[in-house]
Design an enzyme around this catalytic site. Sequence first.
Site, short mmCIF file in Angstrom:
data_model
loop_
_atom_site.label_atom_id
_atom_site.label_comp_id
_atom_site.label_asym_id
_atom_site.label_seq_id
_atom_site.Cartn_x
_atom_site.Cartn_y
_atom_site.Cartn_z
N VAL A 14 0.80 -1.12 0.21
CA VAL A 14 -0.18 0.09 0.12
C VAL A 14 0.80 1.30 -0.01
CG1 VAL A 14 -1.82 1.47 1.27
CG2 VAL A 14 -1.86 -1.20 0.96
N LYS A 20 -5.76 -1.09 10.22
CA LYS A 20 -6.98 -1.41 10.76
C LYS A 20 -6.84 -1.94 12.21
CE LYS A 20 -6.45 -4.05 7.22
NZ LYS A 20 -6.50 -5.12 6.31
N GLU A 61 -9.88 6.02 6.26
CA GLU A 61 -10.70 5.70 5.14
C GLU A 61 -10.14 4.33 4.74
OE1 GLU A 61 -13.77 7.33 4.00
OE2 GLU A 61 -13.98 5.34 3.45
N VAL A 112 -11.02 0.39 6.04
CA VAL A 112 -12.25 -0.13 6.25
C VAL A 112 -12.88 -0.01 4.55
CG1 VAL A 112 -14.95 -0.76 6.85
CG2 VAL A 112 -12.98 0.52 8.38
N GLY A 128 -11.37 -1.04 1.69
CA GLY A 128 -10.54 -0.83 0.83
C GLY A 128 -10.69 0.55 0.05
N GLY A 139 -2.42 -11.01 -3.63
CA GLY A 139 -1.88 -9.94 -2.69
C GLY A 139 -3.03 -9.48 -1.80
N GLU A 153 -3.92 -10.90 4.38
CA GLU A 153 -3.25 -10.40 5.37
C GLU A 153 -1.82 -11.14 5.42
OE1 GLU A 153 -4.20 -7.49 7.36
OE2 GLU A 153 -5.47 -7.59 5.45
N ASP A 186 -10.04 -9.73 10.84
CA ASP A 186 -9.95 -8.47 9.83
C ASP A 186 -11.20 -7.69 9.95
OD1 ASP A 186 -8.38 -6.82 7.67
OD2 ASP A 186 -10.28 -7.62 6.62
N LYS A 233 -12.60 -4.08 11.25
CA LYS A 233 -13.28 -3.27 10.55
C LYS A 233 -14.81 -2.74 11.08
CE LYS A 233 -11.07 -4.45 6.38
NZ LYS A 233 -10.80 -5.62 5.25
N1 HSE Z 1 -6.87 -8.97 3.86
C1 HSE Z 1 -7.78 -7.67 3.70
C2 HSE Z 1 -9.10 -8.11 2.95
C3 HSE Z 1 -7.35 -6.49 3.09
O1 HSE Z 1 -9.18 -9.49 2.46
O2 HSE Z 1 -10.17 -7.64 2.85
C4 HSE Z 1 -8.07 -5.31 2.81
O3 HSE Z 1 -8.46 -4.95 4.19
#
Ligand code: HSE
Length: 407
Positions: free
Chosen positions: A12, A100, A124, A127, A129, A182, A185, A196, A200
């Site tokens: 990122v 996050k 921003e 949560v 993407g 990609g 996590e 995750d 969020k």
């Molecule tokens: N690993 C997270 C997902 C990445 O798959 O949503 C984006 O936050």
Amino acid sequence: MKQIAVIGFGVVGGGVVSLVEENAAYIRAAVGDDVRVKYILDLRDFPDSPYRDRVIHDAGRIWDDPEIALVVETMGGVRPAAQFTLEALSRGKHVVTSNKELVAREGIALTREADAHGAAYLYEAAVGGGIPLLRPIRTALTGDRIESVCGILNGTTNYILTRMRDCGAAFGDALAEAQKLGYAERDPSADIDGLDAQRKMMILTAAVTGVLVGAEDVFTETTARLTVLDIDAAQRLGGAVRLIGMMRREGDGISVSVCPRIVPGTHPLSHVDDVYNGICVSSRLSGDVMFYGRGAGRFPTAGAVVSDVIAALSGACRYEANRVWSAPPAGFVRPFSELTGRMYVRIGGISPSQAAESASALFGDCAEVPGTPEGKTEFVTPAAPDGVLRQRLARMPGVTESAIRLL
Ligand code: HSE
């Protein structure tokens, strides 16, 4: 000229640096000044990068440089990211993050520190993407009272569930594909076990209410036990299995959960596939408002970071609601076990007639599931508090192969 620093030159962070360079003209127009990345802090060197001359290893150079107006934190994890964020905020530098875990864990202290020093702390990208979600909630929807938020917030598990449905892929194979793309996590158990999405939901809930609940307040269930048989059962029920995060106002409090659910085919979330996220925000005046887009990936996430950079440097974020968070008052979070719902159940290991008899004795009038595989028993329970359903399930004879809540 506004100078910024990027901490963490990974997927990122790398995307953010190239977007700031490539889109300099429109960023200048939005901010009213040129924006330049002065430093990139990372443990590694990047001899082949066009930005190698900006890579530094000493964080102090950022804090001590009065020219740095804003820090982008894309390093992930809690330590040392929390310390770096506090260092920047305490000097009145804005901080923008995609982290996050840090926002969910330390959000109260960090939003307070930002407020105390007249700085912005924006997240921003943490949560949804590339989906603009927190800003609309904290600006355009503030004239309304948001009653619930329900959504698919993890791209990796959504990708896995879609591949299991469309290609009959095994869970592990689909995960390996998501890692290659990609989306996952660093430790993919954060995706698979719902952590995750839990983080969020904590951030989303705070954006709506100004209250940051604890991880222990979010009922969270893993997706790791889901099999192709479950995906098939959901299809026979006319829906799809999705990992659903849900926050709902309950009287003076709220409930928050993250668990796999069977989403009926009539609900738009059942059609959110692959790495996409979908979030349905329901409010008193507007009813349902849907957000949909790429929930993971380098450039969607980097784009969300850059939108925060613009909001902080232009001052636009000063008008957002719920910038400073507080802890939940006693009794604010309602126990999940009290919330009413229905469950799909599959039983193996005993004769279907015996299982059906026990199911109706324990649960009452259960609905049938079309096309049940040979030797199995499937049913959908009537609505009851979640805790009651779980207690009754524990008394079912045979092997409970699956129990998935309905949306
Ligand atoms: N690993 C997270 C997902 C990445 O798959 O949503 C984006 O936050």
